[in-house]
Design a protein around this motif. Structure first.
Motif, mmCIF file in Angstrom:
data_model
loop_
_atom_site.group_PDB
_atom_site.id
_atom_site.type_symbol
_atom_site.label_atom_id
_atom_site.label_comp_id
_atom_site.label_asym_id
_atom_site.label_seq_id
_atom_site.Cartn_x
_atom_site.Cartn_y
_atom_site.Cartn_z
ATOM 1 N N ARG A 101 0.841 -1.200 0.000
ATOM 2 C CA ARG A 101 0.000 0.000 0.000
ATOM 3 C C ARG A 101 0.878 1.253 0.000
ATOM 4 O O ARG A 101 1.958 1.282 0.587
ATOM 5 N N LYS A 102 0.384 2.298 -0.628
ATOM 6 C CA LYS A 102 1.149 3.536 -0.763
ATOM 7 C C LYS A 102 1.526 4.109 0.598
ATOM 8 O O LYS A 102 2.670 4.532 0.803
ATOM 9 N N ASP A 104 1.992 2.601 3.367
ATOM 10 C CA ASP A 104 3.024 1.773 3.987
ATOM 11 C C ASP A 104 4.378 1.983 3.306
ATOM 12 O O ASP A 104 5.416 2.037 3.978
#
Length: 168
Positions: A101-102, A104
């Motif tokens: 995910r972006k 993360d």
């Protein structure tokens, strides 16, 4: 044939030209001085020029001046991908296995930079080449990703390089 006619020791403009063999033009010396200043000040810089003037060669020459025990160079010329490709590439460059995910990935990259600079005392040097082809979203995320401690510190060096129209 042309080498002997012009009394050349090697092919001019060869890809294997070493920095110590470069012609020390005013522009080349100025670019190296600017990159050296950027090294000392730790910040963000822009290197632009017309095609074939030696931007990438200058970046290679600068890289060779950096002590590998003090600087970790991440060269990233993939400017035509998406923002997630950009994030993944930087994570790989930092030696991280990219998250999915972006949010993360964003945190992973920032923490990787802080760990490298704070714990290991190694300054990450990000060289983003061919940035004239980058999409606006890509460039906007750079400003977000490289914002540390409410934009009060730079634990890295960031160099954007590309054709002259990158300035606009």
């Amino acid at each position: 044939m042309y080498k002997s006619f012009y009394s050349l020791a090697r092919e001019p403009f060869s890809k294997d030209l070493r920095p110590q063999d470069a012609f020390l033009s005013t522009d080349y010396k100025g670019a190296l001085n600017a990159l050296t200043y950027l090294q000392k000040s730790k910040g963000m810089g822009l290197l632009t020029g017309d095609p074939g003037v030696g931007k990438t060669f200058t970046l290679r020459a600068f890289k060779e001046t950096l002590n590998p025990s003090l600087y970790h160079v991440i060269y990233f010329p993939l400017s035509t991908g998406g923002v997630m490709d950009f994030y993944r590439g930087l994570a790989y460059g930092l030696g991280e296995e990219p998250k999915f995910r972006k949010v993360d990935l964003f945190r992973q990259i920032q923490q990787g930079i802080e760990r490298m600079a704070g714990e290991r005392k190694i300054t990450p040097v990000f060289i983003l080449d061919e940035m004239h082809m980058a999409k606006d979203a890509f460039l906007q995320d750079i400003a977000l990703l490289f914002n540390f401690q409410m934009d009060s510190t730079n634990p890295f060096i960031l160099i954007l390089a590309g054709l002259t129209h990158l300035k606009t």
